[in-house]
Design a protein around this motif. Structure first.
Motif, PDB file in Angstrom:
ATOM      1  N   UNK A  30       0.810  -1.654   0.162  1.00  0.00           N
ATOM      2  CA  UNK A  30       0.048  -0.220  -0.146  1.00  0.00           C
ATOM      3  C   UNK A  30       1.093   1.055  -0.307  1.00  0.00           C
ATOM      4  N   UNK A  31       0.434   2.100  -0.765  1.00  0.00           N
ATOM      5  CA  UNK A  31       1.321   3.563  -0.790  1.00  0.00           C
ATOM      6  C   UNK A  31       0.579   3.989   0.698  1.00  0.00           C
ATOM      7  N   UNK A  32       2.065   4.504   1.139  1.00  0.00           N
ATOM      8  CA  UNK A  32       2.199   6.006   2.527  1.00  0.00           C
ATOM      9  C   UNK A  32       3.049   7.008   1.955  1.00  0.00           C
ATOM     10  N   UNK A  33       2.609   7.787   2.919  1.00  0.00           N
ATOM     11  CA  UNK A  33       3.750   8.569   2.614  1.00  0.00           C
ATOM     12  C   UNK A  33       3.779   9.969   1.547  1.00  0.00           C
ATOM     13  N   UNK A  34       4.804  10.495   1.396  1.00  0.00           N
ATOM     14  CA  UNK A  34       4.376  11.935   0.365  1.00  0.00           C
ATOM     15  C   UNK A  34       5.100  10.996  -0.754  1.00  0.00           C
ATOM     16  N   UNK A  83      -2.275  13.208 -11.943  1.00  0.00           N
ATOM     17  CA  UNK A  83      -3.083  12.142 -11.946  1.00  0.00           C
ATOM     18  C   UNK A  83      -2.557  10.991 -10.717  1.00  0.00           C
ATOM     19  N   UNK A  84      -0.805  11.037 -10.969  1.00  0.00           N
ATOM     20  CA  UNK A  84       0.095  10.371 -10.075  1.00  0.00           C
ATOM     21  C   UNK A  84      -0.518  11.109  -8.481  1.00  0.00           C
ATOM     22  N   UNK A  85      -0.107  12.578  -8.530  1.00  0.00           N
ATOM     23  CA  UNK A  85      -0.082  12.361  -7.208  1.00  0.00           C
ATOM     24  C   UNK A  85      -1.767  12.043  -6.088  1.00  0.00           C
ATOM     25  N   UNK A  86      -2.688  12.348  -7.724  1.00  0.00           N
ATOM     26  CA  UNK A  86      -4.293  11.579  -7.053  1.00  0.00           C
ATOM     27  C   UNK A  86      -4.008  10.803  -5.845  1.00  0.00           C
ATOM     28  N   UNK A  87      -3.271   9.614  -6.683  1.00  0.00           N
ATOM     29  CA  UNK A  87      -2.671   8.723  -6.440  1.00  0.00           C
ATOM     30  C   UNK A  87      -2.870   8.858  -5.011  1.00  0.00           C
ATOM     31  N   UNK A  88      -1.578   9.131  -4.748  1.00  0.00           N
ATOM     32  CA  UNK A  88      -1.204   9.654  -3.365  1.00  0.00           C
ATOM     33  C   UNK A  88      -1.305   9.963  -2.243  1.00  0.00           C
ATOM     34  N   UNK A  89      -2.643  11.259  -2.939  1.00  0.00           N
ATOM     35  CA  UNK A  89      -3.558  11.353  -1.953  1.00  0.00           C
ATOM     36  C   UNK A  89      -4.817  10.229  -1.423  1.00  0.00           C
ATOM     37  N   UNK A  90      -5.346  10.003  -2.811  1.00  0.00           N
ATOM     38  CA  UNK A  90      -6.209   8.953  -2.072  1.00  0.00           C
ATOM     39  C   UNK A  90      -5.771   8.158  -1.197  1.00  0.00           C
ATOM     40  N   UNK A  91      -5.128   7.502  -1.264  1.00  0.00           N
ATOM     41  CA  UNK A  91      -4.168   7.035   0.053  1.00  0.00           C
ATOM     42  C   UNK A  91      -3.516   6.657   1.101  1.00  0.00           C
ATOM     43  N   UNK A  92      -3.875   8.519   0.913  1.00  0.00           N
ATOM     44  CA  UNK A  92      -3.527   9.218   2.402  1.00  0.00           C
ATOM     45  C   UNK A  92      -4.710   9.332   2.719  1.00  0.00           C
ATOM     46  N   UNK A  93      -6.436   9.357   2.142  1.00  0.00           N
ATOM     47  CA  UNK A  93      -7.582   9.607   2.447  1.00  0.00           C
ATOM     48  C   UNK A  93      -7.891  11.274   2.433  1.00  0.00           C
ATOM     49  N   UNK A  94      -6.916  11.700   1.579  1.00  0.00           N
ATOM     50  CA  UNK A  94      -7.090  13.009   1.581  1.00  0.00           C
ATOM     51  C   UNK A  94      -8.022  13.668   0.512  1.00  0.00           C
ATOM     52  N   UNK A  95      -9.312  13.042   0.504  1.00  0.00           N
ATOM     53  CA  UNK A  95      -9.736  13.556  -1.213  1.00  0.00           C
ATOM     54  C   UNK A  95     -10.362  14.457  -1.485  1.00  0.00           C
ATOM     55  N   UNK A  96     -10.354  15.662  -0.208  1.00  0.00           N
ATOM     56  CA  UNK A  96     -10.436  17.571  -0.722  1.00  0.00           C
ATOM     57  C   UNK A  96      -9.808  17.758  -1.197  1.00  0.00           C
ATOM     58  N   UNK A  97      -8.177  17.397  -1.468  1.00  0.00           N
ATOM     59  CA  UNK A  97      -6.726  17.194  -2.345  1.00  0.00           C
ATOM     60  C   UNK A  97      -7.071  16.931  -3.465  1.00  0.00           C
ATOM     61  N   UNK A  98      -7.441  15.446  -3.344  1.00  0.00           N
ATOM     62  CA  UNK A  98      -7.304  15.116  -4.595  1.00  0.00           C
ATOM     63  C   UNK A  98      -8.831  15.521  -6.066  1.00  0.00           C
ATOM     64  N   UNK A  99     -10.226  16.160  -5.337  1.00  0.00           N
ATOM     65  CA  UNK A  99     -10.877  16.806  -5.232  1.00  0.00           C
ATOM     66  C   UNK A  99     -10.311  18.117  -6.782  1.00  0.00           C
ATOM     67  N   UNK A 100      -9.923  19.396  -5.566  1.00  0.00           N
ATOM     68  CA  UNK A 100      -8.721  20.617  -5.763  1.00  0.00           C
ATOM     69  C   UNK A 100      -7.972  20.389  -7.366  1.00  0.00           C
ATOM     70  N   UNK A 101      -7.546  19.335  -6.529  1.00  0.00           N
ATOM     71  CA  UNK A 101      -6.837  18.954  -7.734  1.00  0.00           C
ATOM     72  C   UNK A 101      -7.334  18.894  -9.428  1.00  0.00           C
ATOM     73  N   UNK A 102      -8.191  17.782  -9.933  1.00  0.00           N
ATOM     74  CA  UNK A 102      -8.801  17.915  -9.982  1.00  0.00           C
ATOM     75  C   UNK A 102      -9.263  18.525 -10.928  1.00  0.00           C
TER      76      UNK A 102
END
Length: 585
Positions: A30-34, A83-102
């Motif tokens: 599983x993806x972890x960290x930054x 898109x890769x950044x979004x994957x890392x944020x999804x794995x961290x549960x940062x759904x708001x950050x993913x929505x903002x990025x897209x």
């Protein structure tokens, strides 16, 4: 160490994209960290454009890059990196950050594309609205941005579905999980999604729908054993014991043959849904039972359903697992379905008794007695004023309370073992030995001290169990005194039992019988009338005032029931009728 140069940046960002994908795929965890490589890449883009991004957060950095960098050659590499950044944020549960990025990615291309219609899920809408950049001819990609977008959509729907399920918003959870089930994922993840759909439907009160989803999970991936475990639980709630036991048996055999292991994925993709979804809620729903837990559930269900022979077999199998080192098989985090080991021994003794194996039941109970005796203090005081001691810290107070609770549990287990031994000796026709065992429980000073003192709510469940054990022991000893013709002693025991459990129908019936045998027929008739006039609702309320009895006491309660109600009632009615005729004449 080379300075950033605009002509080389598209190639450099593509190499970074492939490198990050390869690192993720090679680790197969599983993806972890930054994703530090992404931040460094963005800083180099700004450097080549003559801007600076040091000191900015990752979200602010992305916003600056997408607003300031307008070179057409950099748009596709930046979008893939996004898109890769979004994957890392999804794995961290940062759904708001993913929505903002897209939102930023789509707005940079077309300000109207990222609009979310009313009723739609915002995160899924902005991901779907993102237009995948075309692949260049300079360097092949290890995984296309189109496939990555599909995986992000599936993971986003799955993660949000789990969040809504945990929050109790079941209709929303169901919709999101159904969206995830139609997405881009492996059979393993699809089976997990169907399992979560089954759990959601069950919590919505739709057991048949739940079973359909759980069966679908097993059809997709027969190794998804949590689906089989949940299906057994649904059948249990439906009261379909035969099917439930079949499911548990299949689960036990599967776990014994193929213990759950973290198998590597066979997917051809480096970035996969399973690497992005690893929440505590999912871990809880997909927890693998250990073989010993399933074996115990089989034994327990058989005992509850009256399948005594099967229950004995399963309990003995379980006890043999103890010798294999049960502590190494069962998690210690409190998630196990197993009760305390002495309770399992007592349940096994109960099953053996009901199967007519009384000597074996006595032996099993002796094991409980020998293991708990040294753990019980000579005097155990639990009155209310001592439950709030002047301790130096709240932790010390909790420690004292926990110690007393543990002592009460040990006391209850030992008392229950004596109770079972008493009934076993009674069934063997050894009334004197039965009286001895019943007396060992009834006359224990510690029990008297615990029961007679007022206690706080924290210890009330343990004390209620002790009171019931003592009441049943007095009834048991009284019945054996009746067998031995010692009617006065039997009468005293039934009276004491009624003091502990007022209105208990078994104790009241035996009290009437003892008075009748002592030729105190008028008193017997009066007690019988008093008992008969109390409504069934009142008796049931008195019986049900406490919490549910432990399973190991259910057979003792049944053995204590008075078996001669109708003949005794006829005798008393005849006596009352004759007395009425004598009075009238």
């Amino acid at each position: 160490g080379l300075p950033a140069a605009l002509p080389a940046l598209p190639l450099e960002l593509t190499v970074l994209y492939n490198s990050l994908l390869f690192t993720v795929g090679a680790s197969d965890s599983a993806i972890k960290g930054e994703a530090k490589g992404i931040r460094q890449g963005l800083l180099r883009v700004l450097e080549a454009c003559g801007a600076c991004g040091e000191g900015l957060g990752t979200e602010e950095l992305w916003e600056k890059v997408l607003q300031d960098v307008t070179m057409e050659e950099l748009q596709a590499p930046l979008h893939r990196l996004g898109a890769l950044q979004a994957a890392w944020w999804l794995a961290a549960g940062q759904l708001g950050s993913v929505a903002g990025l897209f939102q930023l990615l789509s707005t940079a291309e077309d300000p109207g594309r990222a609009h979310c219609s009313e009723g739609q899920n915002k995160l899924l809408s902005v991901i779907k609205a993102w237009q995948v950049p075309p692949e260049g001819r300079s360097l092949p990609l290890l995984q296309s941005a189109k496939d990555l977008k599909e995986i992000l959509c599936t993971a986003a729907a799955f993660l949000q579905g789990l969040q809504e399920l945990e929050a109790g918003n079941f209709p929303t959870a169901l919709s999101l999980l159904q969206e995830a089930a139609g997405g881009f994922c492996s059979k393993k993840i699809l089976a997990q999604i169907y399992t979560c759909l089954g759990c959601c439907a069950q919590r919505m009160g739709k057991p048949q729908t739940a079973l359909q989803h759980l069966k679908r999970a097993l059809q997709v991936d027969f190794q998804c054993l949590p689906a089989l475990s949940h299906a057994a639980a649904v059948y249990h709630r439906l009261g379909e014991t035969d099917v439930e036991l079949q499911a548990l048996t299949l689960l036990y055999e599967a776990l014994r043959k193929n213990p759950p292991a973290a198998a590597s994925s066979s997917s051809c993709f480096l970035m996969r849904t399973e690497l992005l979804v690893h929440t505590p809620a999912l871990t809880s729903l997909l927890r693998h039972h250990h073989p010993s837990e399933v074996k115990y559930l089989l034994a327990q269900r058989c005992l509850q359903d009256g399948r005594v022979a099967d229950a004995v077999e399963h309990y003995l199998d379980f006890l043999s697992l103890l010798q294999e080192g049960l502590q190494q098989q069962v998690p210690l985090d409190g998630s196990s379905a197993l009760p305390r080991i002495p309770e399992v021994f007592l349940e096994a003794a109960s099953a053996l008794e009901q199967a007519g194996r009384h000597q074996d039941a006595i032996t099993v109970c002796e094991e409980v007695i020998s293991r708990t005796t040294d753990l019980i203090p000579q005097v155990l005081r639990v009155e209310e004023r001592l439950e709030q001691p002047e301790c130096s810290s709240p932790g010390a107070a909790l420690g004292l309370l926990s110690q007393k609770k543990e002592s009460l549990c040990c006391l209850a287990w030992r008392a229950a073992a004596y109770l079972h031994q008493g009934w076993a000796w009674a069934k063997l026709g050894e009334s004197k030995e039965a009286v001895t065992q019943f007396s060992r429980e009834c006359l224990e000073g510690a029990v008297c001290r615990c029961v007679c003192l007022p206690v706080t709510e924290n210890l009330q469940p343990e004390v209620e169990v002790l009171q019931k054990i003592r009441s049943l022991s007095l009834i048991g000893r009284g019945t054996q005194f009746l067998e031995l013709g010692r009617h006065k002693q039997a009468l005293l025991d039934f009276q004491y039992s009624l003091q502990i459990s007022p209105g208990d129908p078994a104790a009241a019936s035996y009290l009437v019988q003892a008075l009748w045998k002592l030729n105190r027929k008028q008193e017997a008739a009066a007690e019988w009338q008093k008992f008969s006039q109390s409504s069934p609702g009142e008796d049931g309320q008195q019986q049900g005032q406490g919490r549910p009895l432990p399973l190991y006491l259910v057979s003792c309660l049944e053995q204590a029931m008075f078996p001669h109600s109708e003949p005794l009632a006829r005798s008393i009615q005849d006596y009352l009728g004759a007395a009425a005729r004598d009075t009238s004449s």
